[in-house]
Design an enzyme around this catalytic site. Structure first.
Site, mmCIF file in Angstrom:
data_model
loop_
_atom_site.group_PDB
_atom_site.id
_atom_site.type_symbol
_atom_site.label_atom_id
_atom_site.label_comp_id
_atom_site.label_asym_id
_atom_site.label_seq_id
_atom_site.Cartn_x
_atom_site.Cartn_y
_atom_site.Cartn_z
ATOM 1 N N HIS C 58 37.964 40.639 51.779
ATOM 2 C CA HIS C 58 37.555 39.620 50.809
ATOM 3 C C HIS C 58 37.784 38.231 51.378
ATOM 4 C CE1 HIS C 58 37.309 38.700 46.233
ATOM 5 N NE2 HIS C 58 36.913 37.661 46.927
ATOM 6 N N LEU C 61 33.555 32.826 54.150
ATOM 7 C CA LEU C 61 33.369 32.085 55.398
ATOM 8 C C LEU C 61 32.514 30.840 55.202
ATOM 9 C CD1 LEU C 61 32.901 35.072 57.901
ATOM 10 C CD2 LEU C 61 34.917 33.647 57.556
ATOM 11 N N ASN C 92 28.557 34.639 48.402
ATOM 12 C CA ASN C 92 28.247 33.432 47.614
ATOM 13 C C ASN C 92 28.093 32.206 48.499
ATOM 14 O OD1 ASN C 92 31.020 33.472 48.134
ATOM 15 N ND2 ASN C 92 31.523 32.320 46.284
ATOM 16 N N ASP C 150 30.643 38.578 44.039
ATOM 17 C CA ASP C 150 31.907 37.833 43.971
ATOM 18 C C ASP C 150 31.722 36.326 43.958
ATOM 19 O OD1 ASP C 150 34.378 36.538 45.945
ATOM 20 O OD2 ASP C 150 34.880 37.542 44.078
ATOM 21 N N HIS C 177 34.206 41.205 40.970
ATOM 22 C CA HIS C 177 35.161 40.174 40.530
ATOM 23 C C HIS C 177 35.173 40.286 39.014
ATOM 24 C CE1 HIS C 177 36.461 35.751 40.320
ATOM 25 N NE2 HIS C 177 36.181 36.066 39.092
ATOM 26 N N HIS C 230 40.682 41.634 43.616
ATOM 27 C CA HIS C 230 41.830 40.810 43.233
ATOM 28 C C HIS C 230 42.364 41.050 41.817
ATOM 29 C CE1 HIS C 230 38.435 38.620 41.739
ATOM 30 N NE2 HIS C 230 38.240 37.895 42.817
ATOM 31 N N ASP C 303 41.062 36.813 49.711
ATOM 32 C CA ASP C 303 40.173 35.915 48.953
ATOM 33 C C ASP C 303 40.292 34.506 49.529
ATOM 34 O OD1 ASP C 303 39.534 35.202 45.399
ATOM 35 O OD2 ASP C 303 38.334 34.947 47.212
ATOM 36 N N HIS C 307 38.265 24.902 50.565
ATOM 37 C CA HIS C 307 37.628 23.772 49.873
ATOM 38 C C HIS C 307 38.086 22.494 50.554
ATOM 39 C CE1 HIS C 307 35.921 26.021 46.565
ATOM 40 N NE2 HIS C 307 37.088 26.598 46.339
#
Lengths: 313, 176, 421
Positions: C58, C61, C92, C150, C177, C230, C303, C307
């Site tokens: 999970h 990238l 995503n 996800d 998710h 998760h 996960d 950011h």
């Protein structure tokens, strides 16, 4: 043996949660002195002369901003008002950049009101200026709780042992949270009342009694603090309508008649006449709503004086 | 540390009595007289002086008190903000002869702050200053009109006035 | 390619029930039997543990689309530094991995710049919108190892049911998710005592539990495998445990932050504690640990969600959810071993053979002939995590400054050393 004299040590006022009872009482005592200034011919003292205060109001509010502006002006500080909205901040400059710009202009005190909880904490992490929280989302509104306490102390002579009921939307209310911290720290018995969706049981863990029957909540109360109720988007699933709220929880004449004869009515304003409170009751002798406004000015002068006074090395 | 008594209770009484007569002598227009004490010790001293002058004139004289903390000129230089208390002057100052009263006159800065603050209450016709002890070392051009006792001191010495109203006894001491 | 001789390490290979001190020999990118070639490069692993290359199922990238936060090159470098030899890339991205073009791009880019093996996951629905099925068959042929929305969660139960049935045809694991959008609302943290005190909108664990429930029932209906990503809630762990007892095809993963931190951490309004699912109560944290200990939770995953600084350094309400985690994942998992709640073998199982089996990959094993993906770990090495030295483009970690114990010291991918401490 003489007790070491208490001195105020904080440069920020972010919330009531971190204050000790001693600090709270010191603010109230200081506010009493500043209240006297408003009764003189010349309502100005030079204590903050030459200091720059910025009212950074990301969430609109005329009354609180006016109160802080007047407080600062009466202390001889220079005031700058910045009013913007959270969405325009997001589209343009970030809150952090806005604040750093103010620091570059050597602002001494930043009074921040914001719709996001934690906004005042956020600023205090990287700004050297004194940060005064004028309301951050649903988190805290410390000067409101302080002026409420000042009003209670002035009228009732004490806070410890009093039965205080806070009525309305507790879940989304910063006024409620700050009051809960302050009143419990000073030994009052706090009852929270309102719809079960807006007054969840979890608040019992903060030392309050939670009830959903308004009559039971106000029967023995010495002080009744009414919160404003809104039915906008975020709360639409929480209760059916303003009409139902007013019918079940509003302080109408019948309910008012069953309160103690000396029970004091408070409201942080602006009041929704006919919703939280019947119009006549808002204006009656037991309502101290306007005095709260006067006291708010004194309390804010005290807070500004304390937070920016001194020059901790 | 050396503590010397420079005025005992009866010396203070006699000084205040003499000052009261001096005030009456200097101010023929007694109907505009008023007293304002500077916190903390100035306040009970002002009440005592007002009482003595009032006894001489067979009248009650208006008395008030000032907390000068908000007008101090050293707020920026201190570590923490000093505690403030309320001032209380419930008569109109404008047009009056106001006798400011303090216990010890030293640098003169407290008197400067008191004069500034008093002017926010109104426009006195005339300001006079009565102090129990003048210890010298003025930093501003300020002088007292009525002095209980002149006491030459070294700068680092401390002059402490205790009054019955707060401390349970009347005395003035110097600590060397 | 040079051969490698890893000497004197404790070889721990749960897939083959091996746990003994011995040598491991690598040649031509595979694990081989001895003896080692005369000119083999020797790695002394005395005092260290030699395990199959770790697998993280999970990872975000961010490439294509948000290379400012992370890209395949930097993200896989993080993986290598964390001891991971294979990662599953979440779909995503922008454009989303809902078409063969994006999958081909990711695979090609990975071949050019990745430090470790990259296995793309495809989307369940077009643009992850939860409305129409993505071309799952084509995605399978393009090389996805699993499908998931996800970041998002298919809310329409009928659509999810059909997705599960369809995935079964392609032997594709489906990962979810688990979150009910309506119960979650516009919450930013766990609903509980702390959200009440902090004045932040919270959402209850029920938002996760209700979808985990949904997935268990759909897995039963469609007779296919659903992997719940998760898990953060005590009740979710309970539901999965119960489903497994009944023999249903359900698996689960947990992230280190959910077994290390609680919602109390949000009290400073530091957005490095804002993620989705959110940090929950101590009781939830303990339940996740119990789920790991008794085998209810099969895999540990990070996960890893980079950011940019300017995105996270804002008011709590406005910050995006997520933290990076590849470089701290192993140490935080080993903490459970140091605290004696899990054995080292259990932790390694959840990072090697279990993820491999979930994805039907021939990885997570050190048997002769397997790909030479090997991680050498020093379980007692004490180090301080300095996020400013991270290989990630982003810095959003709540563990900066933490004193950790246990670290990968060498990461070998396909027989080549991808990273060494």
């Amino acid at each position: 043996m003489k007790k070491p004299k208490f001195t105020w040590q904080r440069k920020d006022l972010l919330g009531i949660q971190d204050l000790s009872a001693e600090e709270i009482n010191h603010v109230l005592d200081t506010a009493a002195a500043f209240k006297q200034v408003g009764e003189r011919n010349i309502k100005k003292v030079p204590s903050l002369r030459g200091k720059t205060l910025v009212n950074l109001f990301i969430e609109p509010s005329t009354r609180t901003r006016t109160s802080f502006e007047l407080a600062a002006t009466r202390l001889s500080a220079d005031v700058v008002n910045i009013a913007t909205s959270a969405s325009s901040l997001v589209k343009g400059e970030t809150l952090k950049d806005t604040a750093l710009n103010l620091q570059a202009l050597r602002a001494d005190i930043i009074v921040i009101r914001h719709s996001a909880a934690g906004a005042a904490h956020f600023l205090s992490r990287f700004l050297k200026a004194s940060i005064v929280n004028a309301g951050d989302g649903a988190h805290e509104h410390p000067t409101q709780a302080l002026l409420d306490a000042f009003t209670i102390r002035e009228k009732k002579g004490k806070i410890a042992g009093l039965k205080v009921t806070i009525l309305g939307d507790i879940l989304y209310s910063r006024v409620a949270r700050s009051n809960i911290w302050l009143l419990t720290k000073l030994g009052a018995e706090v009852t929270l009342a309102g719809p079960s969706t807006l007054v969840p049981r979890v608040f019992e863990r903060l030392g309050c009694r939670v009830v959903h029957d308004v009559e039971e909540a106000i029967r023995e109360a010495d002080v009744i603090n009414l919160l404003r109720i809104q039915h906008e988007r975020q709360r639409q699933t929480m209760f059916p309508s303003i009409g139902e709220y007013a019918a079940i929880f509003g302080l109408n004449k019948e309910r008012f008649a069953r309160t103690k004869p000396d029970a004091m009515i408070m409201h942080p304003g602006p009041i929704n006449r006919g919703v939280e409170i019947d119009s006549d009751i808002a204006d009656c002798g037991r309502s101290v709503i306007l005095e709260q406004v006067t006291n708010g000015l004194a309390v804010r002068m005290a807070v500004l004086y304390l937070c920016s006074g001194g020059n901790p090395a | 540390m050396n503590v010397n008594l420079i005025m005992d209770a009866s010396a203070i009484e006699r000084a205040l009595a003499r000052m009261a007569h001096e005030i009456v002598e200097r101010n023929p227009q007694t109907d505009t007289l008023a007293f304002v004490g500077i916190r903390t010790n100035g306040a009970p001293l002002a009440r005592r002086l007002a009482g003595k002058v009032g006894a001489i004139l067979s009248r009650e004289l208006p008395t008030g008190e000032l907390d000068i903390t908000m007008h101090r000129d050293d707020l920026d230089l201190r570590d923490t903000p000093p505690a403030v208390g309320p001032s209380a002057i419930d008569f109109d100052v404008t047009g009056r002869t106001v006798v400011l009263v303090d216990d010890v006159l030293f640098t003169g800065r407290s008197i400067r702050a008191a004069m500034d603050e008093l002017s926010d209450f109104g426009r006195a016709a005339c300001l006079q200053l009565a102090v129990l002890v003048d210890r010298g070392h003025r930093e501003l051009p300020i002088r007292a009109d009525y002095v209980g006792k002149n006491v030459p001191t070294a700068r680092q010495e401390r002059v402490t006035v205790s009054l019955v109203e707060d401390a349970g006894k009347d005395e003035v001491v110097i600590e060397k | 390619m040079k051969s490698l001789l890893i000497q004197n390490g404790r070889v721990l290979d749960p897939a083959n029930k091996v746990d003994e001190v011995r040598d491991l020999i690598i040649a031509d990118g595979k694990i081989v039997a001895g003896p080692a070639a005369k000119d083999a490069e020797v790695l002394n692993a005395a005092g260290k543990v030699v395990v199959p290359g770790l697998i993280d199922v999970h990872v975000h990238l961010r490439e294509p689309g948000r290379s400012d936060k992370e890209n395949i090159e930097t993200g896989t470098r993080c993986a290598a530094r964390g001891g991971f030899t294979s990662v599953v890339a979440m779909p995503n991205t922008s454009p989303a991995a809902d078409n063969t073009g994006t999958i081909a791009y990711v695979k090609q880019r990975a071949a050019e710049v990745a430090s470790v093996n990259v296995f793309p996951a495809g989307a369940i629905t077009k643009e992850l919108k939860g409305e129409e099925l993505a071309p799952i068959g084509s995605l399978k042929r393009a090389g996805v190892v699993a499908i998931t929305d996800d970041g998002h969660c298919v809310q329409n139960n009928e659509l999810m049911r059909r997705a599960v049935e369809y995935a079964r045809m392609f032997n594709l694991p489906i990962m979810d998710h688990c979150q009910s959008y309506q119960l979650a609302g516009d919450g930013v943290m766990n609903e509980g005592y702390w959200s009440a005190v902090l004045g932040l909108r919270g959402w209850p664990a029920t938002a996760e539990d209700i979808i985990v429930s949904r997935n268990i029932l759909l897995a039963e209906l469609a007779d296919w495998h659903i992997h719940c990503q998760h898990l953060s809630s005590a009740r979710s762990v309970e539901l999965v445990r119960d489903a497994k007892k009944r023999g249903l095809k359900i698996s689960a993963e947990a992230c280190p932050h959910h077994f290390t931190l609680t919602d109390e951490s949000c009290k400073t309004y530091d957005t490095n504690f804002k993620m989705n699912p959110p940090l929950r109560t101590e009781a939830d944290r303990q339940a996740v640990i119990e789920g790991l200990a008794d085998g209810t939770i099969d895999c540990i995953a990070s996960d890893h969600a980079p950011h940019c600084n300017y995105e996270k350094e804002v008011e709590f309400d406005l910050a995006p959810f997520g933290i990076i985690g590849l470089e701290t994942e192993l140490a935080l998992s080993l903490a459970l071993v140091h605290q004696k709640v899990l054995s080292l073998e259990q932790v390694i199982t959840k990072l090697t053979i279990n993820p491999a089996q979930l994805l039907r990959l021939d990885k997570g094993t050190l048997r002769i002939g397997a790909d030479a993906d090997v991680t050498i770990i020093d379980p007692s090495l004490e180090w301080t995590y300095d996020v400013t030295q991270s290989a990630s483009k982003s810095r959003n970690s709540p563990f900066h400054g933490w004193e950790l114990k246990g670290r990968a010291t060498t990461t070998i991918v396909g027989g080549k050393v991808a990273w060494q401490l």
